[in-house]
Design a protein around this motif. Sequence first.
Motif, PDB file in Angstrom:
ATOM      1  N   LYS A   2      40.533  43.227  51.364  1.00  0.00           N
ATOM      2  CA  LYS A   2      41.088  42.469  52.492  1.00  0.00           C
ATOM      3  C   LYS A   2      42.608  42.608  52.478  1.00  0.00           C
ATOM      4  O   LYS A   2      43.200  42.955  51.453  1.00  0.00           O
ATOM      5  N   ALA A   4      46.369  40.726  53.994  1.00  0.00           N
ATOM      6  CA  ALA A   4      46.988  39.512  54.523  1.00  0.00           C
ATOM      7  C   ALA A   4      47.654  39.774  55.868  1.00  0.00           C
ATOM      8  O   ALA A   4      47.477  39.013  56.809  1.00  0.00           O
ATOM      9  N   SER A  24      45.460  41.758  50.036  1.00  0.00           N
ATOM     10  CA  SER A  24      45.079  40.468  49.448  1.00  0.00           C
ATOM     11  C   SER A  24      44.583  40.676  48.025  1.00  0.00           C
ATOM     12  O   SER A  24      43.995  41.708  47.706  1.00  0.00           O
ATOM     13  N   ASN A  35      54.608  35.222  48.649  1.00  0.00           N
ATOM     14  CA  ASN A  35      53.377  35.503  49.377  1.00  0.00           C
ATOM     15  C   ASN A  35      52.157  34.992  48.600  1.00  0.00           C
ATOM     16  O   ASN A  35      51.150  35.683  48.489  1.00  0.00           O
ATOM     17  N   GLU A  37      49.835  32.946  49.227  1.00  0.00           N
ATOM     18  CA  GLU A  37      48.550  32.847  49.924  1.00  0.00           C
ATOM     19  C   GLU A  37      47.733  34.133  49.758  1.00  0.00           C
ATOM     20  O   GLU A  37      46.509  34.124  49.820  1.00  0.00           O
ATOM     21  N   ALA A  38      48.401  35.247  49.509  1.00  0.00           N
ATOM     22  CA  ALA A  38      47.716  36.530  49.343  1.00  0.00           C
ATOM     23  C   ALA A  38      47.194  36.737  47.917  1.00  0.00           C
ATOM     24  O   ALA A  38      46.668  37.809  47.609  1.00  0.00           O
ATOM     25  N   ASP A  40      44.643  35.221  46.815  1.00  0.00           N
ATOM     26  CA  ASP A  40      43.201  35.104  47.001  1.00  0.00           C
ATOM     27  C   ASP A  40      42.640  36.431  47.531  1.00  0.00           C
ATOM     28  O   ASP A  40      43.054  36.910  48.583  1.00  0.00           O
ATOM     29  N   ASP A  42      39.956  36.975  48.923  1.00  0.00           N
ATOM     30  CA  ASP A  42      39.216  36.774  50.172  1.00  0.00           C
ATOM     31  C   ASP A  42      40.106  36.347  51.340  1.00  0.00           C
ATOM     32  O   ASP A  42      39.613  36.049  52.418  1.00  0.00           O
ATOM     33  N   TYR A  43      41.414  36.325  51.123  1.00  0.00           N
ATOM     34  CA  TYR A  43      42.350  35.909  52.168  1.00  0.00           C
ATOM     35  C   TYR A  43      42.526  37.031  53.196  1.00  0.00           C
ATOM     36  O   TYR A  43      42.586  38.208  52.848  1.00  0.00           O
ATOM     37  N   GLY A  44      42.620  36.675  54.450  1.00  0.00           N
ATOM     38  CA  GLY A  44      42.961  37.633  55.494  1.00  0.00           C
ATOM     39  C   GLY A  44      41.770  38.328  56.104  1.00  0.00           C
ATOM     40  O   GLY A  44      40.674  37.775  56.180  1.00  0.00           O
TER      41      GLY A  44
END
Length: 172
Positions: A2, A4, A24, A35, A37-38, A40, A42-44
């Motif tokens: 994935k 981001a 990600s 960054n 949030e990236a 994870d 499974d993000y994006g």
Amino acid sequence: MKYATIKPTDVANGPGVRVSLFVSGCTHFCEGCFNSEAWDFDYGQEFTEETMETILGYLDHNYIAGFSLLGGEPMHPSNQKALVPLVEKIKERFPEKTIWCYTGYDFEKDIVGDMAERLPETKRLISYFDVMVDGKFQLEKKDLKLRFKGSSNQRIIKVPESLAKKQIVLWE
């Protein structure tokens, strides 16, 4: 894999105007990461053939100097397999454009050492990179005056020259 985000025009992550892909998934968990949030995996959004064609379309302009891979962590083993066909197509269609990769891994120890010995994708990937910015971001070494890196411990490495000489050759 994935990703981001894709930036069709980016001037912060390498020289000139570039297209940047933020993948990600990261296990470094650097304090102060811009960054996080990236981290994870499974993000994006899912990275697909269509995503690849979108990136190639963004690169197809004279004002675009190159492509930058960031994250998350592009060199994480779970991300490498999806990135090999992308960098191969970029170099095939746009041999004059540079490819930069940002990684929290250490170039000698992790990339050309452990990973290149275990993962065939690693050798293939780095064979297409012009420059690699290596090393984990360290908040206590953060310096906003640095060019193309976030903390003073990180290095900007000329990949082909470093591989040929079997020692680090810095970009600047």
